[in-house]
Design a protein around this motif. Structure first.
Motif, short mmCIF file in Angstrom:
data_model
loop_
_atom_site.label_atom_id
_atom_site.label_comp_id
_atom_site.label_asym_id
_atom_site.label_seq_id
_atom_site.Cartn_x
_atom_site.Cartn_y
_atom_site.Cartn_z
N VAL A 80 -8.44 11.66 -8.88
CA VAL A 80 -8.65 11.47 -7.44
C VAL A 80 -9.09 10.03 -7.17
O VAL A 80 -8.60 9.39 -6.23
N ILE A 81 -9.99 9.50 -7.99
CA ILE A 81 -10.43 8.11 -7.81
C ILE A 81 -9.25 7.15 -7.98
O ILE A 81 -9.07 6.22 -7.20
N LEU B 135 1.49 4.33 -3.22
CA LEU B 135 1.44 5.79 -3.20
C LEU B 135 2.29 6.39 -4.33
O LEU B 135 2.07 7.54 -4.71
N VAL C 185 0.27 7.33 -7.27
CA VAL C 185 -0.64 8.43 -6.95
C VAL C 185 -0.06 9.74 -7.48
O VAL C 185 -0.79 10.57 -8.04
N ALA D 216 0.84 -1.20 0.00
CA ALA D 216 0.00 0.00 0.00
C ALA D 216 0.87 1.26 0.00
O ALA D 216 0.57 2.23 -0.70
N SER E 164 -6.16 7.87 -7.48
CA SER E 164 -5.27 8.10 -6.36
C SER E 164 -5.71 7.34 -5.11
O SER E 164 -4.90 6.94 -4.30
N ILE E 165 -7.00 7.18 -4.95
CA ILE E 165 -7.53 6.44 -3.80
C ILE E 165 -7.44 4.94 -4.04
O ILE E 165 -7.08 4.16 -3.15
N LEU E 166 -7.75 4.51 -5.26
CA LEU E 166 -7.79 3.08 -5.56
C LEU E 166 -6.41 2.43 -5.67
O LEU E 166 -6.27 1.26 -5.32
N PRO F 237 -3.39 2.73 -3.97
CA PRO F 237 -2.85 2.13 -2.75
C PRO F 237 -3.75 1.03 -2.19
O PRO F 237 -3.26 0.05 -1.64
N LEU F 238 -5.05 1.19 -2.34
CA LEU F 238 -5.99 0.18 -1.85
C LEU F 238 -5.80 -1.14 -2.59
O LEU F 238 -5.69 -2.21 -1.97
#
Length: 127
Positions: A86-87, A52, A55, A48, A89-91, A93-94
């Motif tokens: 943004v989506i 980044l 990202v 995770a 960037s969140i997905l 690392p997840l």
């Protein structure tokens, strides 16, 4: 006052047959088993963090393509591009974290299986 034991759990961590002393400086121990959940959590967290890195690229590409698209014509494609960045960037690392957990869990299971036949990996420590 007495000193607490070196191992607070009271059980031996390594059998005495696995420890060899050479000149009272080196000792050898064998890793016979890895806890799958523990390795999965550690590898998931590390992946995770590595997630980044993309990202930064997602955000940079979203800004550059949004600004370039806004100059092209009617409408405001910049907001849609930024939302996509943004989506992503969140997905990122997840997804990296989940895949790292699954990979670490499977790796520990495979290691434990092979170690049951081959005896594990021998490490040598120096004091």
């Amino acid at each position: 006052m007495s000193m607490p034991p070196a191992n607070p759990y009271g059980s031996p961590t390594v059998s005495t047959s696995d420890i060899t002393y050479v000149g009272s400086q080196r000792r050898s121990r064998k890793l016979k088993r890895i806890e799958p959940i523990s390795l999965g959590l550690m590898q998931g967290a590390l992946f995770a963090l590595m997630g980044l890195i993309p990202v930064i690229l997602f955000v940079f590409m979203a800004i550059v393509s949004g600004v370039g698209g806004a100059m092209g014509g009617p409408g405001n494609p910049m907001s849609a591009t930024l939302v996509g960045g943004v989506i992503g960037s969140i997905l990122a690392p997840l997804i990296y974290g989940v895949m790292g957990f699954i990979g670490g869990f499977i790796l520990a299971l495979l290691y434990n299986f092979c170690a049951s036949f081959l005896g594990g990996i021998e490490f040598e420590f120096e004091e």
